[in-house]
Design a protein around this motif. Structure first.
Motif, PDB file in Angstrom:
ATOM      1  N   PRO A   1       0.834  -1.207   0.000  1.00 20.11           N
ATOM      2  CA  PRO A   1       0.000   0.000   0.000  1.00 20.11           C
ATOM      3  C   PRO A   1       0.868   1.256   0.000  1.00 20.11           C
ATOM      4  CG  PRO A   1      -0.874  -1.609   1.537  1.00 20.11           C
ATOM      5  CD  PRO A   1       0.456  -2.133   1.079  1.00 20.11           C
ATOM      6  N   PRO A   2       0.491   2.262  -0.792  1.00 23.40           N
ATOM      7  CA  PRO A   2       1.334   3.458  -0.952  1.00 23.40           C
ATOM      8  C   PRO A   2       1.117   4.509   0.128  1.00 23.40           C
ATOM      9  CG  PRO A   2      -0.534   3.598  -2.427  1.00 23.40           C
ATOM     10  CD  PRO A   2      -0.660   2.279  -1.717  1.00 23.40           C
ATOM     11  N   PHE A   3       0.943   4.069   1.369  1.00 24.00           N
ATOM     12  CA  PHE A   3       0.786   5.012   2.477  1.00 24.00           C
ATOM     13  C   PHE A   3       1.154   4.296   3.775  1.00 24.00           C
ATOM     14  CE2 PHE A   3      -3.455   3.670   0.871  1.00 24.00           C
ATOM     15  CZ  PHE A   3      -3.736   2.701   1.805  1.00 24.00           C
ATOM     16  N   PRO A   4       1.540   5.053   4.798  1.00 26.47           N
ATOM     17  CA  PRO A   4       1.857   4.453   6.097  1.00 26.47           C
ATOM     18  C   PRO A   4       0.602   4.289   6.945  1.00 26.47           C
ATOM     19  CG  PRO A   4       2.300   6.789   6.174  1.00 26.47           C
ATOM     20  CD  PRO A   4       1.838   6.502   4.764  1.00 26.47           C
ATOM     21  N   LEU A   5       0.750   3.556   8.045  1.00 26.55           N
ATOM     22  CA  LEU A   5      -0.263   3.494   9.097  1.00 26.55           C
ATOM     23  C   LEU A   5       0.092   4.511  10.165  1.00 26.55           C
ATOM     24  CD1 LEU A   5      -0.578  -0.386   9.602  1.00 26.55           C
ATOM     25  CD2 LEU A   5      -1.958   1.084   8.110  1.00 26.55           C
ATOM     26  N   LEU A   6      -0.927   5.211  10.677  1.00 26.38           N
ATOM     27  CA  LEU A   6      -0.728   6.216  11.729  1.00 26.38           C
ATOM     28  C   LEU A   6      -1.550   5.823  12.948  1.00 26.38           C
ATOM     29  CD1 LEU A   6       0.177   8.979  12.894  1.00 26.38           C
ATOM     30  CD2 LEU A   6      -1.776  10.001  11.676  1.00 26.38           C
ATOM     31  N   HIS A   7      -0.878   5.640  14.074  1.00 29.01           N
ATOM     32  CA  HIS A   7      -1.578   5.325  15.322  1.00 29.01           C
ATOM     33  C   HIS A   7      -1.381   6.459  16.319  1.00 29.01           C
ATOM     34  CE1 HIS A   7      -1.901   3.337  19.408  1.00 29.01           C
ATOM     35  NE2 HIS A   7      -3.105   3.252  18.899  1.00 29.01           N
ATOM     36  N   ILE A   8      -2.487   6.905  16.925  1.00 28.95           N
ATOM     37  CA  ILE A   8      -2.422   7.900  17.989  1.00 28.95           C
ATOM     38  C   ILE A   8      -2.450   7.164  19.322  1.00 28.95           C
ATOM     39  CG2 ILE A   8      -3.476   9.957  18.979  1.00 28.95           C
ATOM     40  CD1 ILE A   8      -2.385  10.260  16.093  1.00 28.95           C
ATOM     41  N   ASP A   9      -1.333   7.198  20.014  1.00 28.83           N
ATOM     42  CA  ASP A   9      -1.185   6.486  21.278  1.00 28.83           C
ATOM     43  C   ASP A   9      -1.638   7.401  22.411  1.00 28.83           C
ATOM     44  OD1 ASP A   9      -0.441   5.078  23.500  1.00 28.83           O
ATOM     45  OD2 ASP A   9       1.688   4.949  23.004  1.00 28.83           O
ATOM     46  N   SER A  10      -2.765   7.053  23.021  1.00 24.75           N
ATOM     47  CA  SER A  10      -3.297   7.868  24.128  1.00 24.75           C
ATOM     48  C   SER A  10      -2.473   7.705  25.394  1.00 24.75           C
ATOM     49  CB  SER A  10      -4.741   7.468  24.417  1.00 24.75           C
ATOM     50  OG  SER A  10      -4.783   6.194  25.048  1.00 24.75           O
ATOM     51  N   THR A  11      -1.581   6.732  25.412  1.00 27.46           N
ATOM     52  CA  THR A  11      -0.735   6.314  26.541  1.00 27.46           C
ATOM     53  C   THR A  11      -1.513   5.485  27.563  1.00 27.46           C
ATOM     54  OG1 THR A  11      -0.945   8.206  28.061  1.00 27.46           O
ATOM     55  CG2 THR A  11       0.628   8.438  26.248  1.00 27.46           C
ATOM     56  N   TRP A  12      -2.803   5.216  27.283  1.00 28.97           N
ATOM     57  CA  TRP A  12      -3.603   4.314  28.106  1.00 28.97           C
ATOM     58  C   TRP A  12      -4.175   3.194  27.226  1.00 28.97           C
ATOM     59  CZ3 TRP A  12      -4.265   4.611  33.446  1.00 28.97           C
ATOM     60  CH2 TRP A  12      -3.701   5.733  34.059  1.00 28.97           C
ATOM     61  N   GLU A  13      -3.346   2.683  26.334  1.00 25.47           N
ATOM     62  CA  GLU A  13      -3.770   1.625  25.428  1.00 25.47           C
ATOM     63  C   GLU A  13      -3.550   0.254  26.084  1.00 25.47           C
ATOM     64  OE1 GLU A  13      -5.056   2.597  22.614  1.00 25.47           O
ATOM     65  OE2 GLU A  13      -4.314   4.646  22.446  1.00 25.47           O
ATOM     66  N   PHE A  14      -4.328  -0.736  25.655  1.00 29.04           N
ATOM     67  CA  PHE A  14      -4.104  -2.107  26.101  1.00 29.04           C
ATOM     68  C   PHE A  14      -2.735  -2.580  25.611  1.00 29.04           C
ATOM     69  CE2 PHE A  14      -8.755  -1.947  26.135  1.00 29.04           C
ATOM     70  CZ  PHE A  14      -9.069  -2.623  27.307  1.00 29.04           C
ATOM     71  N   ASP A  15      -1.972  -3.188  26.515  1.00 27.23           N
ATOM     72  CA  ASP A  15      -0.627  -3.623  26.157  1.00 27.23           C
ATOM     73  C   ASP A  15      -0.644  -4.669  25.039  1.00 27.23           C
ATOM     74  OD1 ASP A  15       2.301  -3.701  26.766  1.00 27.23           O
ATOM     75  OD2 ASP A  15       1.836  -5.774  27.278  1.00 27.23           O
ATOM     76  N   SER A  16      -1.567  -5.634  25.109  1.00 27.36           N
ATOM     77  CA  SER A  16      -1.607  -6.677  24.078  1.00 27.36           C
ATOM     78  C   SER A  16      -2.013  -6.095  22.724  1.00 27.36           C
ATOM     79  CB  SER A  16      -2.575  -7.798  24.475  1.00 27.36           C
ATOM     80  OG  SER A  16      -3.916  -7.340  24.491  1.00 27.36           O
ATOM     81  N   LEU A  17      -2.801  -5.014  22.744  1.00 27.10           N
ATOM     82  CA  LEU A  17      -3.198  -4.377  21.491  1.00 27.10           C
ATOM     83  C   LEU A  17      -2.004  -3.723  20.818  1.00 27.10           C
ATOM     84  CD1 LEU A  17      -5.873  -3.962  19.909  1.00 27.10           C
ATOM     85  CD2 LEU A  17      -5.985  -1.686  20.911  1.00 27.10           C
ATOM     86  N   MET A  18      -1.103  -3.135  21.615  1.00 25.60           N
ATOM     87  CA  MET A  18       0.087  -2.514  21.044  1.00 25.60           C
ATOM     88  C   MET A  18       1.041  -3.565  20.471  1.00 25.60           C
ATOM     89  SD  MET A  18      -0.535   0.683  21.300  1.00 25.60           S
ATOM     90  CE  MET A  18      -2.132  -0.006  20.792  1.00 25.60           C
ATOM     91  N   ARG A  19       1.108  -4.708  21.101  1.00 28.77           N
ATOM     92  CA  ARG A  19       1.933  -5.792  20.542  1.00 28.77           C
ATOM     93  C   ARG A  19       1.335  -6.282  19.222  1.00 28.77           C
ATOM     94  NH1 ARG A  19       1.906  -7.513  25.989  1.00 28.77           N
ATOM     95  NH2 ARG A  19       0.483  -9.231  25.489  1.00 28.77           N
ATOM     96  N   PHE A  20       0.009  -6.401  19.181  1.00 33.42           N
ATOM     97  CA  PHE A  20      -0.654  -6.795  17.946  1.00 33.42           C
ATOM     98  C   PHE A  20      -0.413  -5.754  16.856  1.00 33.42           C
ATOM     99  CE2 PHE A  20      -4.243  -6.603  15.038  1.00 33.42           C
ATOM    100  CZ  PHE A  20      -4.369  -7.923  14.638  1.00 33.42           C
ATOM    101  N   ARG A  21      -0.532  -4.478  17.198  1.00 30.50           N
ATOM    102  CA  ARG A  21      -0.296  -3.385  16.235  1.00 30.50           C
ATOM    103  C   ARG A  21       1.080  -3.504  15.600  1.00 30.50           C
ATOM    104  NH1 ARG A  21       1.372   2.050  19.028  1.00 30.50           N
ATOM    105  NH2 ARG A  21       3.221   0.727  19.215  1.00 30.50           N
TER     106      ARG A  21
END
Length: 316
Positions: free
Chosen positions: A70-90
């Motif tokens: 895909p010709p674009f990046p992924l952008l994630h806004i980290d609220s700093t209160w994210e689920f830890d397992s979700l960040m590993r999945f990301r």
């Protein structure tokens, strides 16, 4: 974690797809939207929370531009209160599927201790909306793909597939381009941008069915397993970080078998009791459910009126 091909159809399938043509039509429409908007873009980006909707949307982008990435990046806004397992999945999803991942956060807000327990709407504004606007401004993105669906919430039902935003990323629902005969107009005016929603016409059930059909890996939080919880506002809050969890005098951490239908910041996203530990079980529960997907969003002000106001200010 790599996206797999559809399951073989020899013999009895694990789940009957009476609506297969419906899923194929949704897939084709979303791929068309992704290609059309990208063709008009100078500098596109895709918002990625690692939730079920953005994961399906990213999978559609892989299909849309295969065999090229895909010709674009992924952008994630980290609220700093994210689920830890979700960040590993990301991180694993982006790595395994060849995406460049950009993570933006309000580090000043983190240092100041902004949190969903004490700061409510201010937390949402300063830890989600403002860092999103800053990341879009600093990146110079003109087309921003998002995973919102119209069936999620009444203010989101007002969104067109191509939602025009002001230079300050504001949304004015009365100043949107017409979308006649599925022609998507990305003209945004001087220094404006467009949020583009390829999943607009999908439902929650469509997302689960499509993930099953295409064998798309989803975050483990969507599947039931024993987790530590406290009861708040009639729902279960999973204690993802015990060192930061605020416990009242009546709060007791217990273990319940729960899963999520929607994911946000862990202190204000409720889980449901469930035995659905695979997609077939999740689909059955979804079809039998009589309550909204967003029932678990507590204390974040995302009722119809305030969510629309947040969107006008630049929220997702």
């Amino acid at each position: 974690m790599t996206i797999a091909e559809p399951a073989a159809t020899d013999g009895e399938p694990p789940f009957m797809f009476e609506s297969l043509s419906h899923l194929e039509a949704l897939e084709a429409e979303s791929i068309h939207i992704l290609r059309e908007a990208t063709a008009e873009a100078r500098n596109p980006v895709m918002l990625f929370s690692a939730g079920k909707d953005s994961t399906v949307m990213a999978h559609l982008a892989i299909l849309a531009f295969h065999p090229s990435p895909p010709p674009f990046p992924l952008l994630h806004i980290d609220s700093t209160w994210e689920f830890d397992s979700l960040m590993r999945f990301r991180d694993a999803f982006a790595r395994d599927n060849g995406f460049r991942l950009i993570v933006a956060a309000n580090e000043e807000g983190r240092a100041a201790g902004l949190n969903p327990f004490d700061h409510g709407d201010r937390y949402t504004t300063e830890m989600r909306t403002e860092p999103l606007k800053a990341a879009l401004r600093d990146g110079g993105y003109d087309i921003v793909f998002g995973g919102a669906r119209r069936d999620e919430e009444k203010s989101r039902a007002k969104e067109r597939i191509v939602s025009i935003r002001t230079p300050a990323q504001g949304w004015e629902p009365r100043s949107q381009n017409p979308e006649l005969w599925r022609l998507y107009n990305t003209r945004s005016g001087v220094n404006g941008s467009a949020r583009v929603f390829p999943l607009s016409n999908w439902t929650e059930t469509d997302i689960w069915l499509y993930a099953l059909w295409r064998r798309i890996p989803l975050a483990p939080l969507y599947f039931a397993e024993p987790r530590p919880v406290v009861k708040r506002a009639g729902t279960y809050i999973v204690v993802d970080d015990e060192s930061r969890m605020r416990l009242g005098p009546q709060d007791r951490i217990t273990t319940r078998t729960v899963r999520f239908r929607t994911l946000g910041c862990w202190p204000v996203t409720g889980a449901i009791e469930s035995r659905a530990n695979d997609l077939q079980g999740v689909i059955r529960e979804t079809l039998l459910s009589s309550v909204s997907e967003r029932q678990g969003r507590i204390s974040d002000g995302e009722d119809g009126g305030s969510l629309e106001q947040k969107k006008r200010e630049g929220y997702f």
